[in-house]
Design an enzyme around this catalytic site. Structure first.
Site, short mmCIF file in Angstrom:
data_model
loop_
_atom_site.label_atom_id
_atom_site.label_comp_id
_atom_site.label_asym_id
_atom_site.label_seq_id
_atom_site.Cartn_x
_atom_site.Cartn_y
_atom_site.Cartn_z
N ASP A 1 -14.38 -4.32 -22.75
CA ASP A 1 -15.55 -3.80 -22.06
C ASP A 1 -16.73 -3.91 -22.99
OD1 ASP A 1 -13.97 -3.07 -19.89
OD2 ASP A 1 -13.52 -1.11 -20.74
N ASP B 1 -7.92 -5.78 -22.61
CA ASP B 1 -9.17 -6.23 -22.00
C ASP B 1 -10.36 -5.69 -22.79
OD1 ASP B 1 -9.23 -3.55 -21.08
OD2 ASP B 1 -8.11 -4.17 -19.30
N ASP C 1 -14.48 9.92 -22.79
CA ASP C 1 -13.50 11.00 -22.78
C ASP C 1 -13.06 11.47 -24.16
OD1 ASP C 1 -12.21 8.57 -23.06
OD2 ASP C 1 -10.86 8.82 -21.36
P1 ATP Z 1 -6.70 0.95 -21.88
O1 ATP Z 1 -6.55 0.17 -23.13
O2 ATP Z 1 -5.44 1.59 -21.48
O3 ATP Z 1 -7.41 0.22 -20.78
P2 ATP Z 1 -9.20 2.30 -22.14
O4 ATP Z 1 -9.64 3.34 -23.13
O5 ATP Z 1 -9.86 0.98 -22.21
O6 ATP Z 1 -7.63 2.17 -22.28
P3 ATP Z 1 -10.18 2.44 -19.47
O7 ATP Z 1 -9.65 3.21 -18.32
O8 ATP Z 1 -10.17 0.96 -19.41
O9 ATP Z 1 -9.36 2.95 -20.73
O10 ATP Z 1 -11.65 2.96 -19.74
C1 ATP Z 1 -12.56 2.32 -20.61
C2 ATP Z 1 -13.42 3.35 -21.35
O11 ATP Z 1 -14.23 4.07 -20.42
C3 ATP Z 1 -12.63 4.41 -22.10
O12 ATP Z 1 -12.27 3.99 -23.39
C4 ATP Z 1 -13.59 5.56 -22.13
O13 ATP Z 1 -14.54 5.42 -23.15
C5 ATP Z 1 -14.32 5.44 -20.80
N1 ATP Z 1 -13.68 6.24 -19.73
C6 ATP Z 1 -12.79 5.81 -18.81
N2 ATP Z 1 -12.42 6.78 -17.97
C7 ATP Z 1 -13.11 7.88 -18.34
C8 ATP Z 1 -13.18 9.22 -17.85
N3 ATP Z 1 -12.44 9.62 -16.83
N4 ATP Z 1 -14.01 10.08 -18.48
C9 ATP Z 1 -14.77 9.67 -19.52
N5 ATP Z 1 -14.73 8.43 -20.03
C10 ATP Z 1 -13.93 7.54 -19.47
MG MG Z 2 -9.59 -0.64 -20.79
#
Ligand code: ATP
Ligand code: MG
Length: 453
Positions: free
Chosen positions: A74, A72, A148
């Site tokens: 963002d 996905d 993060d």
């Molecule tokens: P995935 O591909 O598994 O969805 P992702 O990195 O996109 O991994 P998400 O949970 O969708 O993970 O979160 C999107 C973004 O938001 C992360 O890449 C990070 O930059 C930020 N983020 C999400 N959760 C946190 C958190 N608990 N603390 C700080 N930043 C966060």
């Molecule tokens: Mg994500």
């Protein structure tokens, strides 16, 4: 005055590298533009044409840099949620505290977030230091610092095909290192969910956790207990549905984090049968995810907790409860214990119950009951679950084979299968009055009429 001035200069200097991003062009980052979602590009373009900054951000950029198609997308922008909403036909503002915008294109969803400010020092916290509310808008470099891990804090502009990297994420991608931004202990403390995230990403990406990031993990682990159950559940679900659930659980154990996450999972993994069952279930789930097939959270949690249910089911039967009520009581106990910490959604809990309640029905292979079971809306899940029980050595594989044949057979074939009575049922014709004792052998437990679901 002078002191202040020097401090300011130094302050700026200290932060210089995290305020001034490294900018990488297409040759340096090597992102394949065909891996981008057309809708994500549409969103950034629309925002930019309206005069705002807009980038693909987070996990999608990380995956693009790894040459993986992101699941996905963002988008981060300096437009406020209201400003974003106005630019799209189907856009919805979500959330109360920190609003984000869901921009929809058919079924496809692009999540648009306004840059967040770096306000964690002044933000209200609980007694353990977890940040409770933190909902200010801010500058892009502040937004980067709040993310993060370094590999999750990069921004990609599809128009200029440049990557902005504030925290040396590129270097960490290349050395396959998972490194938290800022001081590890403080970052885990302000949001202990990051403890789960570090494990998920390490397992999923096969990255090494940087030693400084890793050091406080075990000591901080109990902080997860103070996080609202719904958030732990969301993160746990992401972990289990990542296609690398097995690797994640192994990593959780390695980091000493497996205790207390699913309160009963600790116990499950310590019973040989339970462990085998969970391992098989997760391996199957991982396989499905990797093949792009759907996975039901209900099935997954039903599997994770099955051996707890079994244990309690047997205990209730040993205490003179009838098999079917005993199974429902066992299910209640297990679900109650989980809900406290995990906030299993009702829909998921209902699926779990359905799958569990179907199990004794598979063991009735006479009369009309097998036909009735064929009509059960969740037959497929219940049957897959039955196969796991066979494969793990819990019950006789013959039952699973029989059902495989029965489901595949046509009318006469099914009738023929029903005449092939299993030994167990021949020996003990269904008793009119059930003995109050029951439960010595759960496999023979006959379900009461119409008591399923
Ligand atoms: P995935 O591909 O598994 O969805 P992702 O990195 O996109 O991994 P998400 O949970 O969708 O993970 O979160 C999107 C973004 O938001 C992360 O890449 C990070 O930059 C930020 N983020 C999400 N959760 C946190 C958190 N608990 N603390 C700080 N930043 C966060
Ligand atoms: Mg994500």
């Amino acid at each position: 005055m002078i002191k202040k001035f020097i401090k300011r200069i130094l302050g700026v200097k200290n932060k210089a590298n995290s305020q001034q991003p490294q900018v990488l062009g297409p040759k340096e980052h090597g992102i394949d533009p065909t891996l981008l979602s057309a809708n994500a590009v549409r969103v950034t373009q629309t925002l930019q044409e309206a005069g705002f900054k807009a980038f693909v951000v987070g996990g999608a950029v990380r995956d693009l840099l790894l040459g993986v198609k992101p699941k996905d997308f963002d988008v981060a922008t300096n437009a406020t949620p209201e400003q974003v909403k106005r630019l799209f036909r189907r856009a919805f503002i979500i959330g109360k505290r920190f609003q984000i915008v869901h921009v929809m294109f058919g079924q496809d969803l692009i999540e648009v977030t306004t840059f967040r400010g770096a306000s964690s020092e002044g933000a209200p916290k609980d007694e353990h230091g977890r940040v409770l509310r933190d909902n200010t808008f801010g500058e892009q470099h502040e937004d980067a610092a709040r993310r993060d891990f370094t590999i999750n804090a990069m921004y990609y502009d599809p128009a200029s095909q440049t990557v902005l990297d504030y925290h040396n994420g590129i270097a960490d991608i290349r050395s396959r290192t998972l490194r938290i931004i800022g001081l590890p202990e403080a970052r885990f403390r302000e949001d202990p969910v990051r403890l789960l995230r570090v494990v998920r990403f390490a397992a999923k990406l096969g990255f090494v956790i940087d030693p400084d990031t890793r050091e406080p993990i075990q000591v901080m682990a109990p902080l997860i207990n103070n996080v609202p159950a719904a958030r732990v559940f969301d993160e746990m679900l992401k972990l289990l549905m990542s296609g690398h659930a097995l690797a994640c659980l192994q990593q959780l154990r390695k980091e000493g984090l497996h205790h207390g996450l699913l309160p009963l999972l600790d116990v499950v993994l310590e019973q040989p049968l339970g462990e085998k069952f969970v391992t098989l279930a997760l391996a199957g789930t991982d396989e499905r995810v990797r093949q792009g097939k759907g996975v039901s959270p209900g099935f997954l949690f039903a599997a994770l907790l099955w051996h707890q249910v079994l244990e309690k089911w047997n205990a209730y039967q040993a205490a003179s409860e009838y098999p079917i009520p005993a199974l429902h009581l066992a299910a209640d106990d297990v679900l109650d214990a989980q809900t406290e910490k995990l906030a299993l959604q009702r829909r998921i809990a209902t699926d779990m119950r359905d799958i569990w309640a179907m199990q004794p029905r598979f063991e009735r292979r006479t009369g009309k009951s097998p036909y009735k079971l064929l009509e059960h809306p969740r037959l497929r899940a219940g049957y897959d679950f039955l196969l796991l029980r066979c494969e793990s050595g819990e019950i006789d594989p013959e039952i699973g084979e029989w059902w495989t044949a029965f489901i595949a057979a046509d009318g006469p074939g099914r009738a023929e299968l029903l005449t092939r009575k299993p030994k167990v049922e021949e020996e003990s014709p269904a008793p009119k009055k059930r003995r109050r004792r029951g439960g010595r052998n759960k496999q023979k437990a006959a379900p009461a009429e119409g008591s399923s679901t």
